[in-house]
Design an enzyme around this catalytic site. Structure first.
Site, PDB file in Angstrom:
ATOM      1  N   GLY A 162       0.839  -1.202   0.000  1.00 49.20           N
ATOM      2  CA  GLY A 162       0.000   0.000   0.000  1.00 49.20           C
ATOM      3  C   GLY A 162       0.874   1.252   0.000  1.00 49.20           C
TER       4      GLY A 162
ATOM      5  CD  GLN B 107     -15.285   6.869  -0.932  1.00 49.46           C
ATOM      6  OE1 GLN B 107     -15.864   7.750  -0.322  1.00 49.46           O
ATOM      7  NE2 GLN B 107     -15.916   5.785  -1.372  1.00 49.46           N
TER       8      GLN B 107
ATOM      9  CG  HIS C 292     -16.095   7.165   7.713  1.00 49.38           C
ATOM     10  ND1 HIS C 292     -17.239   7.814   7.305  1.00 49.38           N
ATOM     11  CD2 HIS C 292     -15.062   7.797   7.097  1.00 49.38           C
ATOM     12  CE1 HIS C 292     -16.902   8.791   6.475  1.00 49.38           C
ATOM     13  NE2 HIS C 292     -15.593   8.807   6.340  1.00 49.38           N
TER      14      HIS C 292
ATOM     15  NE  ARG D 173     -13.385  10.388   9.552  1.00 53.75           N
ATOM     16  CZ  ARG D 173     -12.494   9.979   8.706  1.00 53.75           C
ATOM     17  NH1 ARG D 173     -11.705   8.978   9.022  1.00 53.75           N
ATOM     18  NH2 ARG D 173     -12.382  10.554   7.544  1.00 53.75           N
TER      19      ARG D 173
ATOM     20  CG  HIS E 266     -12.847   4.715   8.104  1.00 49.46           C
ATOM     21  ND1 HIS E 266     -13.058   4.316   6.796  1.00 49.46           N
ATOM     22  CD2 HIS E 266     -12.098   5.844   8.035  1.00 49.46           C
ATOM     23  CE1 HIS E 266     -12.465   5.165   5.978  1.00 49.46           C
ATOM     24  NE2 HIS E 266     -11.865   6.090   6.700  1.00 49.46           N
TER      25      HIS E 266
HETATM   26  P1  FAD Z   1      -2.712  -0.758   3.183  1.00 49.00           P
HETATM   27  O1  FAD Z   1      -2.911   0.157   2.062  1.00 49.00           O
HETATM   28  O2  FAD Z   1      -3.926  -1.308   3.847  1.00 49.00           O
HETATM   29  O3  FAD Z   1      -1.822  -1.944   2.635  1.00 49.00           O
HETATM   30  C1  FAD Z   1      -1.555  -3.080   3.429  1.00 49.00           C
HETATM   31  C2  FAD Z   1      -0.701  -4.029   2.615  1.00 49.00           C
HETATM   32  O4  FAD Z   1      -0.226  -5.058   3.461  1.00 49.00           O
HETATM   33  C3  FAD Z   1      -1.444  -4.718   1.482  1.00 49.00           C
HETATM   34  O5  FAD Z   1      -0.588  -4.804   0.372  1.00 49.00           O
HETATM   35  C4  FAD Z   1      -1.717  -6.103   2.053  1.00 49.00           C
HETATM   36  O6  FAD Z   1      -1.829  -7.091   1.051  1.00 49.00           O
HETATM   37  C5  FAD Z   1      -0.450  -6.314   2.850  1.00 49.00           C
HETATM   38  N1  FAD Z   1      -0.566  -7.323   3.900  1.00 49.00           N
HETATM   39  C6  FAD Z   1      -1.397  -7.361   4.974  1.00 49.00           C
HETATM   40  N2  FAD Z   1      -1.176  -8.469   5.696  1.00 49.00           N
HETATM   41  C7  FAD Z   1      -0.174  -9.145   5.075  1.00 49.00           C
HETATM   42  C8  FAD Z   1       0.483 -10.356   5.318  1.00 49.00           C
HETATM   43  N3  FAD Z   1       0.191 -11.151   6.358  1.00 49.00           N
HETATM   44  N4  FAD Z   1       1.454 -10.751   4.465  1.00 49.00           N
HETATM   45  C9  FAD Z   1       1.780  -9.992   3.371  1.00 49.00           C
HETATM   46  N5  FAD Z   1       1.183  -8.827   3.102  1.00 49.00           N
HETATM   47  C10 FAD Z   1       0.214  -8.415   3.946  1.00 49.00           C
HETATM   48  N6  FAD Z   1      -7.012   7.873   4.563  1.00 49.00           N
HETATM   49  C11 FAD Z   1      -6.758   9.130   4.139  1.00 49.00           C
HETATM   50  O7  FAD Z   1      -5.766   9.734   4.565  1.00 49.00           O
HETATM   51  N7  FAD Z   1      -7.579   9.720   3.236  1.00 49.00           N
HETATM   52  C12 FAD Z   1      -8.683   9.109   2.736  1.00 49.00           C
HETATM   53  O8  FAD Z   1      -9.378   9.672   1.912  1.00 49.00           O
HETATM   54  C13 FAD Z   1      -8.983   7.796   3.184  1.00 49.00           C
HETATM   55  N8  FAD Z   1     -10.086   7.143   2.732  1.00 49.00           N
HETATM   56  C14 FAD Z   1     -10.291   5.839   3.110  1.00 49.00           C
HETATM   57  C15 FAD Z   1     -11.366   5.144   2.566  1.00 49.00           C
HETATM   58  C16 FAD Z   1     -11.564   3.811   2.885  1.00 49.00           C
HETATM   59  C17 FAD Z   1     -12.704   3.063   2.292  1.00 49.00           C
HETATM   60  C18 FAD Z   1     -10.670   3.172   3.788  1.00 49.00           C
HETATM   61  C19 FAD Z   1     -10.856   1.728   4.154  1.00 49.00           C
HETATM   62  C20 FAD Z   1      -9.603   3.869   4.331  1.00 49.00           C
HETATM   63  C21 FAD Z   1      -9.409   5.203   4.003  1.00 49.00           C
HETATM   64  N9  FAD Z   1      -8.338   5.924   4.524  1.00 49.00           N
HETATM   65  C22 FAD Z   1      -8.096   7.199   4.097  1.00 49.00           C
HETATM   66  C23 FAD Z   1      -7.331   5.263   5.348  1.00 49.00           C
HETATM   67  C24 FAD Z   1      -6.129   4.917   4.472  1.00 49.00           C
HETATM   68  O9  FAD Z   1      -6.591   4.483   3.214  1.00 49.00           O
HETATM   69  C25 FAD Z   1      -5.286   3.830   5.094  1.00 49.00           C
HETATM   70  O10 FAD Z   1      -4.999   4.136   6.422  1.00 49.00           O
HETATM   71  C26 FAD Z   1      -3.969   3.684   4.347  1.00 49.00           C
HETATM   72  O11 FAD Z   1      -4.214   3.508   2.975  1.00 49.00           O
HETATM   73  C27 FAD Z   1      -3.181   2.517   4.887  1.00 49.00           C
HETATM   74  O12 FAD Z   1      -2.079   2.295   4.066  1.00 49.00           O
HETATM   75  P2  FAD Z   1      -1.010   1.211   4.456  1.00 49.00           P
HETATM   76  O13 FAD Z   1       0.045   1.270   3.424  1.00 49.00           O
HETATM   77  O14 FAD Z   1      -0.630   1.356   5.871  1.00 49.00           O
HETATM   78  O15 FAD Z   1      -1.814  -0.175   4.348  1.00 49.00           O
HETATM   79  C1  SIN Z   2     -13.238   9.891   3.718  1.00 47.13           C
HETATM   80  O1  SIN Z   2     -13.084  10.142   2.524  1.00 47.13           O
HETATM   81  O2  SIN Z   2     -14.212  10.236   4.379  1.00 47.13           O
HETATM   82  C2  SIN Z   2     -12.180   9.135   4.397  1.00 47.13           C
HETATM   83  C3  SIN Z   2     -11.114  10.050   4.750  1.00 47.13           C
HETATM   84  C4  SIN Z   2     -10.227   9.406   5.750  1.00 47.13           C
HETATM   85  O3  SIN Z   2     -10.487   8.298   6.188  1.00 47.13           O
HETATM   86  O4  SIN Z   2      -9.250  10.054   6.124  1.00 47.13           O
END
Ligand code: FAD
Ligand code: SIN
Length: 536
Positions: free
Chosen positions: A19, A52, A246, A293, A354
């Protein structure tokens, strides 16, 4: 390679997760080193692709870092570590520049010389400061990072690998009690074989644990794997009781986790009682629909419980239809496919889990307690979010800490030893599972009692009930885990249960209501904010 041989591969650095946090770290590390990125399922399966609203950054002349810092700490109910808040917020404009350089097509307004990024607004923000790509920012960011990683010859991307456990001193051929991390054992989800991936440094970027709850906006794989793996390996975790709900997830019996971005409220959307049509936020907070929130989610929960409702309404139909379609094309289209025209009628919404504010404790360089192990993104507790994350601060945290962890690894590279010989995964005493139903049943059970007993409003009695169930399930899951060959569902179930245990233990330790942790038994907030730090 002979398929009967244990498979071991060695790399400079392993990043677990593809991610925003994982790929940011990988791209920075790849300047000098060979990086392996492991991901469960597909490379776009994390929360990042679903984001989003956007990314918060001070970019408007009338805004200041101090405003953003204050908003973050007000939302976080003072539990934030100010040093971290400053560190992240001051690096936000630079993070946006880097994303633009990677080709993320953020929305702009004005033309030619006057052209500037379009800034939207979300709850808890005193200014417009959210950069976005329509209402699908996450997909644009995930695609740009992935494209850059795919083009980088120093990065190997391995999807379909579910990491099971971190490799530490106790897995060395010459056993050592050291907590030094040397990589991870990972299940190849296609072949069912367990691989041993070793490296000088490991970065956890595995996202949150949202799926511990029955209703969550998080994707299927958000099962707290990284948090559970780090905990089992000996790292401390912090503030796990701070699970964010959320306020506005679509209420639909078939589509259970579709988010309606907070930006809808930022652009004028109002919350209304579905029968009377009255706005109810004036009863709860002077900031109305744009209160942080936790406050808006609790207000909706209160309306639903008080009036026996299934949902409340989110209404933006008073805005011109073109404005709504232009700002929210993805949501508009999705809702139309479900028979709801948001330009003309209100959207039924409910709160849903969320975001995981707590996680593996890290310092400003992304270092965990364990030598050789770094972490970034939603699996961590960096001090940024405190008791409640401010909207759109989490993608930002991923970029800043992905970069910080990489910078620290690059700086200290010469101090990282080559990995010693490591024992391969031992599968000699296990057979294939004969009762898949146990896994499914336990998944459902955990998610249901967590929703009912450890949700938006808590009591000690309900938390103790959850704790009791977790103890019983622990016994069952450990027995199952010891006897049967690992599969992704089982790995996730074990981690889901571990995450639930950490959330409930943390919640029971906090004798106050602060931010996201709201308990009827301790309704007041204590004078001194204090982190809930669990030590393995
Ligand atoms: P993620 O993007 O969740 O990636 C996790 C990675 O780890 C994935 O590749 C997964 O496959 C891998 N993984 C997990 N477990 C294992 C394992 N055991 N072995 C190998 N790989 C594994 N935040 C904002 O700032 N703005 C927004 O507008 C916003 N909107 C959102 C909307 C939604 C619907 C959601 C759910 C969240 C939103 N958030 C938003 C929160 C934000 O998207 C997340 O906090 C952020 O993307 C997390 O990124 P990350 O890289 O930490 O993890
Ligand atoms: C949203 O678009 O409402 C999500 C934003 C966030 O989780 O930070």
């Amino acid at each position: 390679m002979n398929s009967n041989q244990p498979s071991t591969s060695a790399h400079d650095v392993i990043v677990i997760g593809s991610g925003a946090a994982g790929l940011t770290a990988a791209l920075a590390l790849a300047q000098d080193h060979k990086v392996l990125v492991l991901a469960k399922g597909t490379l776009t399966g994390g929360s990042t692709a679903w984001a989003q609203g956007g990314i918060a950054a001070v970019l408007d002349a009338g805004d200041t870092f101090e405003n953003h810092i204050r908003d973050t700490m007000v939302a976080g109910a003072g539990l934030n570590r100010r040093e971290t808040v400053e560190y992240v917020i001051e690096r936000a404009p630079h993070a946006i520049e880097r994303l633009m350089a990677l080709g993320v097509p953020f929305n702009t307004e004005g033309s030619n010389a006057d052209k500037a990024l379009h800034l939207t607004r979300e709850g808890g923000h005193s200014h417009r400061r959210i950069v976005h790509v329509d209402d699908a920012t996450g997909w644009a960011v995930q695609s740009a990072l992935l494209q850059a990683a795919q083009a980088n010859p120093n990065i190997t991307l391995l999807p379909g690998r579910a990491c099971i456990d971190l490799i530490t001193g106790r897995h060395e051929k010459r056993y050592s009690g050291s907590g030094r991390v040397w990589g991870a054992y990972a299940l190849d989800e296609a072949t069912g074989r367990v691989e041993t991936h070793v490296a000088r440094a490991t970065v956890l970027a595995t996202g949150g644990a949202g799926r511990v709850y029955q209703f969550s906006t998080a994707p299927r794989g958000a099962t707290g794997d990284g948090i559970a793996m780090a905990w089992r390996a000996g790292a401390r975790v912090s503030n796990m009781e701070m699970m964010q709900f959320h306020p506005t997830c679509l209420y639909n019996l078939e589509v259970k986790n579709f988010l309606i971005t907070e930006a809808v409220r930022g652009e004028g959307g109002q919350l209304k009682h579905p029968v009377t049509g009255n706005r109810f936020m004036p009863e709860y907070d002077e900031r109305l629909e744009l209160a942080p929130r936790d406050i808006v989610a609790r207000a909706i929960d209160d309306q639903i419980k008080r009036f026996g409702l299934d949902y409340v309404h989110l209404d933006i139909s008073h805005q011109p239809p073109e404005f709504v379609k232009e700002h929210f094309p993805t949501i508009h289209e999705k809702l139309l496919s479900l028979g709801i025209d948001m330009t003309r009628e209100p959207i039924p919404v409910v709160p849903a889990q969320h975001y995981t504010c707590g996680g593996v404790l890290i310092d400003l360089a992304g270092r965990t307690d364990l030598p050789g192990l770094y972490a970034a993104g939603e699996c961590t507790e960096s001090g940024l979010h405190g008791a409640n994350r401010l909207a759109s601060n989490s993608l930002l945290e991923c970029f800043v800490f992905g970069e910080a962890a990489a910078a620290d690894i690059l700086d200290r590279w010469d101090a990282f030893d080559e990995p010693p010989p490591i024992n391969p995964w031992d599968e000699s005493r296990v057979t294939d599972s004969d009762e898949e139903v146990v896994i499914k049943q336990n998944w459902t059970e955990i998610r249901r009692f967590m929703w009912n007993y450890v949700g938006i409003v808590r009591t000690t009695k309900r938390l103790e009930r959850a704790q009791h169930r977790i103890a019983m399930l622990n016994h069952e899951v450990e027995e199952y885990y010891s006897n049967f060959r690992v599969a992704t569902d089982l790995i996730e179930l074990r981690n889901l249960l571990q995450s639930a245990e950490l959330i409930v233990s943390s919640a029971l330790k906090r004798h106050e209501s602060r931010g996201l942790h709201y308990t009827l038994d301790y309704p007041a907030m204590l004078a001194e904010p204090r982190d809930t730090v669990l030590v393995p």
